[in-house]
Design a protein around this motif. Structure first.
Motif, short mmCIF file in Angstrom:
data_model
loop_
_atom_site.label_atom_id
_atom_site.label_comp_id
_atom_site.label_asym_id
_atom_site.label_seq_id
_atom_site.Cartn_x
_atom_site.Cartn_y
_atom_site.Cartn_z
N ALA A 172 0.88 -1.15 0.05
CA ALA A 172 -0.01 -0.12 0.04
C ALA A 172 0.87 1.35 -0.01
O ALA A 172 0.52 2.02 0.74
CB ALA A 172 -1.07 -0.07 1.26
N LEU A 173 1.84 1.45 -0.69
CA LEU A 173 2.69 2.56 -1.07
C LEU A 173 1.79 3.48 -1.88
O LEU A 173 1.14 3.09 -2.73
CB LEU A 173 3.97 2.14 -1.66
CG LEU A 173 4.87 1.25 -0.83
CD1 LEU A 173 6.18 1.05 -1.63
CD2 LEU A 173 5.03 1.84 0.51
N TYR A 174 2.16 4.83 -1.69
CA TYR A 174 1.31 5.86 -2.37
C TYR A 174 2.11 5.94 -3.76
O TYR A 174 3.35 6.30 -3.89
CB TYR A 174 1.57 7.23 -1.79
CG TYR A 174 0.75 7.20 -0.47
CD1 TYR A 174 -0.28 6.68 -0.01
CD2 TYR A 174 1.69 7.22 0.52
CE1 TYR A 174 -0.87 6.73 1.12
CE2 TYR A 174 1.29 7.56 1.85
CZ TYR A 174 0.12 7.14 2.19
OH TYR A 174 -0.34 7.01 3.40
N PRO A 175 1.42 5.69 -4.93
CA PRO A 175 2.08 5.30 -6.33
C PRO A 175 2.74 6.69 -6.89
O PRO A 175 3.64 6.71 -7.59
CB PRO A 175 0.95 4.61 -7.08
CG PRO A 175 -0.36 4.91 -6.51
CD PRO A 175 0.09 5.18 -4.93
N HIS A 176 2.10 7.70 -6.40
CA HIS A 176 2.55 8.82 -6.98
C HIS A 176 3.46 9.68 -6.28
O HIS A 176 3.82 10.77 -6.51
CB HIS A 176 1.30 9.78 -7.21
CG HIS A 176 0.63 10.11 -5.79
ND1 HIS A 176 0.00 9.17 -5.27
CD2 HIS A 176 0.22 11.49 -5.37
CE1 HIS A 176 -0.58 9.65 -4.01
NE2 HIS A 176 -0.48 11.06 -4.27
N LEU A 177 3.98 9.04 -5.26
CA LEU A 177 5.16 9.77 -4.38
C LEU A 177 6.27 9.01 -4.42
O LEU A 177 6.15 7.69 -4.59
CB LEU A 177 4.55 9.62 -2.79
CG LEU A 177 3.46 10.59 -2.57
CD1 LEU A 177 3.03 10.71 -1.07
CD2 LEU A 177 3.67 12.30 -3.27
N ASN A 220 6.70 9.10 0.23
CA ASN A 220 5.93 7.88 1.01
C ASN A 220 6.17 7.88 2.63
O ASN A 220 5.33 7.91 3.52
CB ASN A 220 6.28 6.77 0.56
CG ASN A 220 5.34 6.13 -0.61
OD1 ASN A 220 4.07 5.70 -0.34
ND2 ASN A 220 5.59 6.47 -1.92
N LEU A 244 5.05 11.79 4.14
CA LEU A 244 3.48 12.21 4.15
C LEU A 244 2.93 12.41 5.52
O LEU A 244 2.65 13.48 5.96
CB LEU A 244 2.72 11.33 3.24
CG LEU A 244 1.21 11.63 2.88
CD1 LEU A 244 1.45 13.10 2.31
CD2 LEU A 244 0.55 10.90 2.47
N ALA A 245 3.10 11.30 6.31
CA ALA A 245 2.46 11.34 7.74
C ALA A 245 3.07 12.43 8.40
O ALA A 245 2.31 13.17 9.26
CB ALA A 245 2.65 9.91 8.51
N PRO A 266 7.47 3.88 -6.28
CA PRO A 266 7.17 2.50 -5.86
C PRO A 266 7.25 1.45 -7.14
O PRO A 266 7.55 0.26 -6.90
CB PRO A 266 5.82 2.60 -5.22
CG PRO A 266 5.72 3.90 -4.71
CD PRO A 266 6.56 5.01 -5.62
N SER A 267 6.95 2.02 -8.18
CA SER A 267 6.84 1.12 -9.17
C SER A 267 8.19 0.99 -9.76
O SER A 267 8.50 -0.02 -10.64
CB SER A 267 6.06 1.78 -10.66
OG SER A 267 6.47 3.14 -11.00
N ARG A 323 10.28 -2.73 -1.82
CA ARG A 323 8.73 -2.13 -1.62
C ARG A 323 8.66 -2.32 -0.10
O ARG A 323 7.91 -1.44 0.74
CB ARG A 323 7.65 -2.48 -2.29
CG ARG A 323 7.87 -1.95 -3.71
CD ARG A 323 6.78 -2.49 -4.51
NE ARG A 323 7.40 -2.18 -5.93
CZ ARG A 323 6.58 -2.75 -7.13
NH1 ARG A 323 5.40 -3.59 -6.94
NH2 ARG A 323 7.09 -2.63 -8.18
N ARG A 336 8.25 3.62 6.35
CA ARG A 336 6.90 4.64 6.49
C ARG A 336 6.46 4.42 7.98
O ARG A 336 5.97 5.25 8.38
CB ARG A 336 6.05 4.15 5.38
CG ARG A 336 4.78 5.33 5.15
CD ARG A 336 3.94 5.21 4.06
NE ARG A 336 3.20 3.68 4.08
CZ ARG A 336 2.33 3.41 3.26
NH1 ARG A 336 2.06 4.15 2.23
NH2 ARG A 336 1.55 2.18 3.25
#
Ligand SMILES: Nc1ncnc2c1ncn2[C@@H]1O[C@H](COP(=O)(O)OP(=O)(O)OP(=O)(O)O)[C@@H](O)[C@H]1O
Ligand SMILES: [Mg+2]
Lengths: 279, 331
Positions: free
Chosen positions: B85-90, B95, B98-99, B131-132, B139, B146
Motif C-alpha cells: 500500500a505505497l502511495y504510487p504517485h509519491l 511516502n 507524508l504522515a 514505488p513502481s 517496497r 513509512r
C-alpha cells in the motif's frame, strides 16, 4: 501467449486491419476537410478530388467568418462542453466514491436510482426541463445547457466510476487514514489518480454528444449570444438552398477542438495505468 | 505500562460475528504474534486495533488511554500492510514523509527521521525512486520505513512477508527481529506462517474462528498446549493424533505425539507401514500408516528406510498429550 504477437504474419494482419479501420473512420473527415477548401462547382463535380489551383477557394471560410459571430458560438460551445465535463467528472467521481467506499443505509437503492438515468433518455423530459428553466429564468443562458448536460452525463459517470473505485485497494486508503489524511485528501490525492483512465473514458464518452448536440441549444438557448457552434452552423442549411461551402468550413473548424480535447484525454487513458501501486 | 489492552472486544459485520470476546494485553516493548488459520479474524482484529473498523463492543486501550473513539492517525500506531500500500504517485521519500507533514513536524525533524529510518533499512539509494521502480523486497522495506518514521507506540504488521519469496522472507524476518531490538517498540504481527510466529514472538496469540484459543510464549504453547487445536497448529510437521483405543484396548480420548518424540523401537506399541520417506539430510521424515491413521515421525540423522517397509514406533509416555473428545487437554 506472446507467440501470436511476434509472428510476422499476425503482425501484418493485425496492423492491416487497424489501418483499414482507421482509413474508413477518417474518410468522411477527410472529405469534409478537402471539400471545405474548394469552390462550390468543384465540390459537386469531383467531390473526392483534392483542391488544386483551379478549384481552390476559401469562400466557405469567408462566409462563415462574415455570417454571425462564429467565434462567439465557438466560445459558447467550448464553455458549455468544458464546464459540463468538469461537473460530470467532479460530481460523478464524488458520488461514485461515496457509493463504493461507505456503507450507509440506502447505499444500494441510491446506486440503483442513479443508474436508472442511464436507461431513460433525458430528452423525454424536455418539456418539463424547459418549464423549469423558464421558471428559474435560466432560458437563453449557458447555465441552462451546462446543468442539463451535467444531469445527462452523471448516471453513466457514477456507474462506471464506482465500478472502478471498488477496485482501488482498501489497504492504500487505510494507509492514508493511518497517516492522517482526510477523506477528501484520500479521494483527491490517492483515489482519483488511480481511476484516471476511467475518468478519461467518461470524459470522451460525454464530450462528443455534448459538443454536437443541437436539441437543447435549440430549445433552451437559441438566442444569438448563447448559440453553440452546432446551432450556429445551421444558418447555412436552408430548406431550399444550402451553402455547402460554409457548412463544410464550419464543420472543419468544429472538428478541431474536439480533436484536441480527445488527444488530451486519450493520453491520460494510456498513461493512467497504475503499475506498482500496490504489491 | 501496557502498550495495548483489549477488553471483551467483539466485532460483527451485519450478522456475521467475526471477533468474539477478545481479551488480551501487550506489554511495553513486547513482540506479539497473532496466528490462526485463514479467515479466523486476524486482519479484522488488527484493523479494529488500528481504528480502521469500529469494535461492535468492548474496550481498546493503547498506552493506557481508551481509544475506541480516536481516529487511526491519533492512536499512536503505524501499520504495515500485506499489499505494501505505497502511495504510487509519491517517491520513497514522499511516502515516508507524508504522515509527518500531516502532523506538521518541523522540517529538520522530518529529515532526521527519514535519514535514520533509511539507514536502518538500507533505503538510502532509493529515496528518490517511485514505488513502481522498486522490487518487492524494497517496497516492503519502504512500507516498514513509512511506519518507523512515525515513531509509533505500537507497530501493526499484517502478514508483511507473505508476498516475498522464501529467501527474502527469511532475511526480512531477521531484519524485523533486529528492528524490534533496535527500536524497543511494541509490535503486533499477524501471520499464518508458524516459523515466523515461533521465531519472532515474545508472546503468541492463537486465534480460531474469532476466539482466542491460547496465549503464551512460543515454548509454553509448544510444550503445554491447552487444547488439540493449538497442539496441532504449532510445530512442523504437526503433531500426530491417534485414538486412544488404538494403543490401549479402550478409551474415547485422543493421544497426541509430536513427530520428533517418536523413535524406532522393535517392541514399540505402534506397528506402522511406511508410505513415504522425506530425506532432508539432517533429519528424515517418515510418513507411515498405523492401521488407517497417518503418522509422521521425524528421526534425527539419515536412515535407510524404504517405502512399504514394516516398522514399529515407540514413544516416552510422558511426551504424549491426551485430549478429550471436545479437544481439551487432559492432565
Ligand atoms: N467487510 C467485511 N464484511 C463481512 N465479512 C467480513 C468483512 N471483512 C472480513 N469479513 C469476514 O471476517 C472473517 C475474518 O476475516 P479476516 O480478514 O480477519 O481473516 P484473516 O484471519 O485475516 O484471514 P487471512 O489469514 O486469510 O488473511 C472472514 O470470514 C471474512 O469473511
Ligand atoms: Mg488477513
Amino acid at each position: 501467449m506472446n507467440k501470436a504477437r511476434h509472428n510476422p504474419l499476425n503482425m501484418v494482419a493485425m496492423h492491416g486491419a487497424l489501418i483499414l479501420y482507421t482509413l474508413i473512420a477518417l474518410f468522411p473527415v477527410f472529405v469534409i476537410l478537402i471539400n471545405s477548401f474548394k469552390s462550390r462547382r468543384a465540390i459537386f463535380r469531383e467531390p473526392l478530388a483534392l483542391p488544386n489551383a483551379d478549384s481552390f477557394s476559401m469562400i466557405g471560410y469567408e462566409t462563415v467568418m462574415k455570417q454571425g459571430d462564429f467565434f462567439l458560438y465557438f466560445q459558447n460551445s467550448m464553455i458549455v462542453t468544458v464546464a459540463s465535463l468538469s461537473f460530470i467528472l467532479l460530481f460523478g467521481a464524488m458520488a461514485a466514491y461515496a457509493l463504493s467506499e461507505y456503507q450507509f443505509k440506502g447505499n444500494l437503492i441510491m446506486g440503483l436510482y442513479l443508474a436508472l438515468g442511464i436507461m431513460i433518455p433525458i430528452r423525454i423530459g424536455t418539456v418539463a426541463i424547459l418549464e423549469m428553466m423558464v421558471a428559474t429564468g435560466l432560458v437563453n443562458s449557458l447555465w441552462a445547457l451546462i446543468l442539463v448536460y451535467t444531469a445527462q452525463g452523471l448516471p453513466l459517470a457514477v456507474f462506471i466510476l464506482s465500478e472502478f473505485m471498488r477496485q482501488v485497494s482498501d489497504d492504500l486508503k487505510n494507509a492514508g487514514r493511518i497517516d492522517g489524511l482526510s477523506e477528501y485528501t484520500i479521494f483527491f490525492r490517492l483515489v482519483l489518480p488511480l481511476v484516471r483512465p476511467a475518468m478519461a473514458t467518461v470524459a470522451v464518452f460525454n464530450m462528443i454528444p455534448i459538443w454536437n448536440d443541437l436539441w437543447f441549444p435549440l430549445i433552451l438557448a437559441p438566442a444569438e449570444e448563447t448559440k453553440t457552434l452546432t446551432l450556429g452552423s445551421q444558418v447555412f442549411i436552408g430548406q431550399f438552398v444550402t451553402d455547402w461551402n460554409a457548412v463544410l468550413s464550419a464543420l472543419s473548424m468544429a472538428i478541431l477542438p474536439v480533436l484536441v480535447l480527445y488527444v488530451i484525454f486519450s493520453r491520460q487513458l494510456i498513461r493512467g495505468i497504475t503499475s506498482g501501486a500496490v504489491k | 505500562m501496557t502498550a495495548l489492552t483489549l477488553n471483551n472486544v467483539n466485532k460483527s459485520f451485519g450478522n456475521v460475528h467475526v471477533l468474539k470476546d477478545i481479551t488480551l494485553e501487550v506489554e511495553e516493548g513486547e513482540f506479539v504474534v497473532f496466528v490462526g488459520p485463514s479467515g479466523c479474524g486476524k486482519s479484522t482484529l488488527l484493523r479494529v486495533i488500528a481504528g480502521l473498523e469500529d469494535a461492535s463492543s468492548g474496550e481498546i486501550n493503547i498506552g493506557g488511554q481508551q481509544v475506541n473513539l480516536v481516529p487511526p492517525s491519533k492512536r499512536g500506531i503505524a501499520m504495515v500492510f500485506q499489499s505494501y500500500a505505497l502511495y504510487p504517485h509519491l517517491s520513497v521519500r514522499g511516502n515516508m514523509t507524508l504522515a509527518l507533514k500531516q502532523e506538521k513536524q518541523p522540517k529538520s525533524e522530518i529529515e532526521g527521521r527519514v535519514a535514520k529510518a533509511s539507514r536502518m533499512l538500507n533505503l538510502e539509494p532509493y529515496l528518490d525512486r517511485y514505488p513502481s521502480e522498486l522490487s518487492g523486497g524494497q517496497r516492503q522495506r519502504v512500507a516498514i520505513g513509512r511506519a518507523i518514521v512515525r515513531e509509533p507506540k505500537l507497530f501493526l504488521f499484517d502478514e508483511p512477508l507473505s508476498n516475498l519469496d522464501a529467501a527474502l522472507r527469511m532475511n526480512t524476518r531477521i531484519e524485523i527481529a533486529n528492528l524490534h531490538r533496535a527500536l524497543d517498540a511494541s509490535m503486533i504481527y499477524v501471520t499464518h506462517d508458524q516459523t515466523e510466529a515461533m521465531t519472532l514472538a515474545d508472546k503468541i496469540v492463537v486465534l480460531r474462528d474469532g476466539r482466542v484459543e491460547q496465549i503464551g510464549s512460543p515454548m509454553e504453547l509448544y510444550n503445554n498446549p491447552a487444547n488439540q487445536f493449538v497442539a496441532g497448529f504449532l510445530g512442523s510437521p504437526s503433531m500426530n493424533f491417534l485414538p486412544e483405543a488404538l494403543i490401549q484396548e479402550s478409551g474415547q480420548n485422543t493421544i497426541g505425539i509430536r513427530p520428533e518424540d517418536l523413535f524406532l523401537s522393535d517392541d514399540g506399541p505402534l506397528a506402522a507401514r511406511v508410505s513415504h520417506v522425506e530425506k532432508l539430510g539432517g533429519d528424515t521424515n517418515v510418513i507411515a500408516k498405523v492401521q488407517d491413521h497417518d503418522v509422521t515421525a521425524r528421526l534425527f540423522g539419515q536412515h535407510a528406510i524404504a517405502e512399504g517397509q514394516e516398522l514399529r514406533f515407540g514413544y516416552a509416555s510422558e511426551k504424549a498429550y491426551r485430549f478429550n473428545e471436545a479437544g481439551q487437554r487432559l492432565a
